[in-house]
Enzyme design. Structure first.
Site, mmCIF file in Angstrom:
data_model
loop_
_atom_site.group_PDB
_atom_site.id
_atom_site.type_symbol
_atom_site.label_atom_id
_atom_site.label_comp_id
_atom_site.label_asym_id
_atom_site.label_seq_id
_atom_site.Cartn_x
_atom_site.Cartn_y
_atom_site.Cartn_z
ATOM 1 N N HIS A 1 0.802 -1.210 -0.148
ATOM 2 C CA HIS A 1 0.031 0.042 -0.076
ATOM 3 C C HIS A 1 1.004 1.199 -0.071
ATOM 4 O O HIS A 1 1.987 1.279 0.374
ATOM 5 C CB HIS A 1 -0.942 0.142 1.300
ATOM 6 C CG HIS A 1 -0.178 -0.039 2.580
ATOM 7 N ND1 HIS A 1 0.464 1.192 3.220
ATOM 8 C CD2 HIS A 1 -0.177 -1.151 3.392
ATOM 9 C CE1 HIS A 1 0.792 0.901 4.274
ATOM 10 N NE2 HIS A 1 0.837 -0.639 4.403
ATOM 11 N N GLU B 1 -2.343 -7.248 7.201
ATOM 12 C CA GLU B 1 -1.080 -6.859 8.012
ATOM 13 C C GLU B 1 -0.852 -7.747 9.030
ATOM 14 O O GLU B 1 -1.719 -8.441 9.774
ATOM 15 C CB GLU B 1 -0.935 -5.390 8.294
ATOM 16 C CG GLU B 1 0.496 -4.968 8.887
ATOM 17 C CD GLU B 1 1.608 -5.063 8.085
ATOM 18 O OE1 GLU B 1 1.915 -6.443 7.742
ATOM 19 O OE2 GLU B 1 2.193 -4.008 7.966
#
Length: 397
Positions: A43, A126
């Site tokens: 990201h 994550e």
């Protein structure tokens, strides 16, 4: 491959053993059983990357991209579009807000998110660092992680990279089954793009190419909007050449705009080897004998050399428990200064170094922020033999 970005291909690295790894899905089959490309993208810059205090009041999965993060992700999208062209793309994304927004930014190069087909997979999220995170507590945890070792250290109420490895193993099984259900014609030109997180990508590559724990620890985390491209070769993904496996970072120009950097091998930490474990090949009785022989090998004819090291980059050498230099990384400070395997470290900045304490001395010297001197003892009977490059090959990917 690199040529698809309109740039000169990098030299082959087939002669390096660490580039010989492959990921095989259907060993002897001639059928194409994996997509043409597997692309992993981190990201863009998020609110948490700018201000870690936000984790104390906002859930990790709800953090947005910053303006910079959007620009980074759109730059990555333009680069990806240049690579895949009009070939079909299958998109998978972590359910976190910042990865969903990264997907939307990347998709602008395809005319917007409404023009692509995508799906979430929670296993791509994550590493879990806990719920609302107290900044002071997290600072202590990160310091503790350096002493414990980053791969196995589990955050309080959260995960370790080893935990991420376990859930990604489940994802791999699903991914392989999905590829197996597709026809060879569909897979022939398919691009499989996963938008997720830095640690997730690192563990993904570890799982795919069977990295050891020490190899996992030696690599830098992926930068914001950096992506990794694996290109199918003979029914598998491989690291035999940088043309088959390369990373691309996003770079900011002086006018503030973002563009794509040159394809390169994965970044290695400046202090690569810092977290390497000591794994003995002999029992204690044999090791003590070897240490005794080494200690008695000192001679009045031994030479002593001093080398000046810079504090802002890694030293590039590693010692065993008797302070014998065992490994020198190619193109590192130690390599450039002419340090050789077989030398012994005796002093750091004028302080004598006891056996087994070299890391602590080097850490303190680097923390001073100034150049420091390492003194080496060079055995008189040492046969100096250097590789053509001068040092131990650095594992780049």
């Amino acid at each position: 491959c690199v040529e698809e970005l309109g740039r000169r291909p990098c030299e082959t690295m087939d002669d390096r053993p660490e580039f010989g790894r492959t990921s095989t899905f259907h060993g002897g089959s001639r059928e194409v059983r994996c997509p043409k490309r597997l692309i992993l993208i981190r990201h863009g810059e998020s609110e948490g990357n700018v201000d870690h205090r936000i984790y104390s009041s906002t859930a990790d999965g709800l953090l947005h991209l910053t303006e910079t993060g959007w620009q980074q992700a759109m730059s990555a999208g333009r680069a990806l579009k240049e690579i895949v062209g009009d070939e079909p793309v299958q998109w998978l994304v972590s359910p976190y807000v910042r990865t969903r927004e990264t997907l939307n930014a990347v998709a602008k190069s395809w005319g917007g998110h409404e023009n692509i087909k995508w799906r979430e997979d929670v296993r791509l999220r994550e590493q879990d660092f806990g719920n609302f995170q107290d900044p002071a507590r997290m600072h202590v945890c990160k310091e503790e992680r350096l002493r414990f070792g980053p791969f196995f250290y589990r955050m309080p109420d959260g995960e370790s990279p080893a935990d991420v490895y376990d859930r990604l193993s489940s994802f791999f099984e699903s991914m392989y089954r999905e590829w197996d259900r597709k026809t060879s014609e569909v897979l022939q030109n398919l691009n499989y793009v996963i938008v997720c997180h830095g640690i997730t990508i690192s563990v993904f590559l570890m799982r795919m190419f069977r990295y050891s724990v020490d190899e996992f620890n030696m690599y830098e985390n992926f930068a914001n909007a950096e992506f990794c491209v694996l290109r199918r070769q003979a029914n598998r993904y491989t690291m035999k050449s940088i043309n088959d496996c390369f990373c691309v970072k996003q770079l900011q120009s002086r006018d503030g705009t973002w563009s794509t950097g040159e394809p390169e091998a994965r970044s290695v930490r400046d202090d690569a080897g810092r977290f390497d474990r000591t794994i003995h090949t002999e029992p204690p009785s044999v090791r003590s004998t070897i240490a005794l022989v080494r200690s008695r090998s000192r001679s009045d004819c031994d030479a002593y050399l001093e080398k000046v090291f810079k504090p802002d980059i890694g030293t590039g050498f590693r010692c065993d428990a008797s302070n014998l230099v065992e490994i020198i990384l190619e193109e590192s400070q130690a390599d450039d200064l002419g340090v050789m395997r077989g030398w012994y470290v005796t002093e750091v900045d004028g302080v004598k170094v006891k056996e087994g304490e070299i890391r602590q001395h080097l850490h303190r010297a680097k923390a001073s922020g100034r150049d420091y001197i390492v003194k080496f003892r060079v055995p008189a009977d040492l046969e100096i033999v250097r590789s053509p490059s001068g040092g131990y090959p650095k594992k780049m990917f």
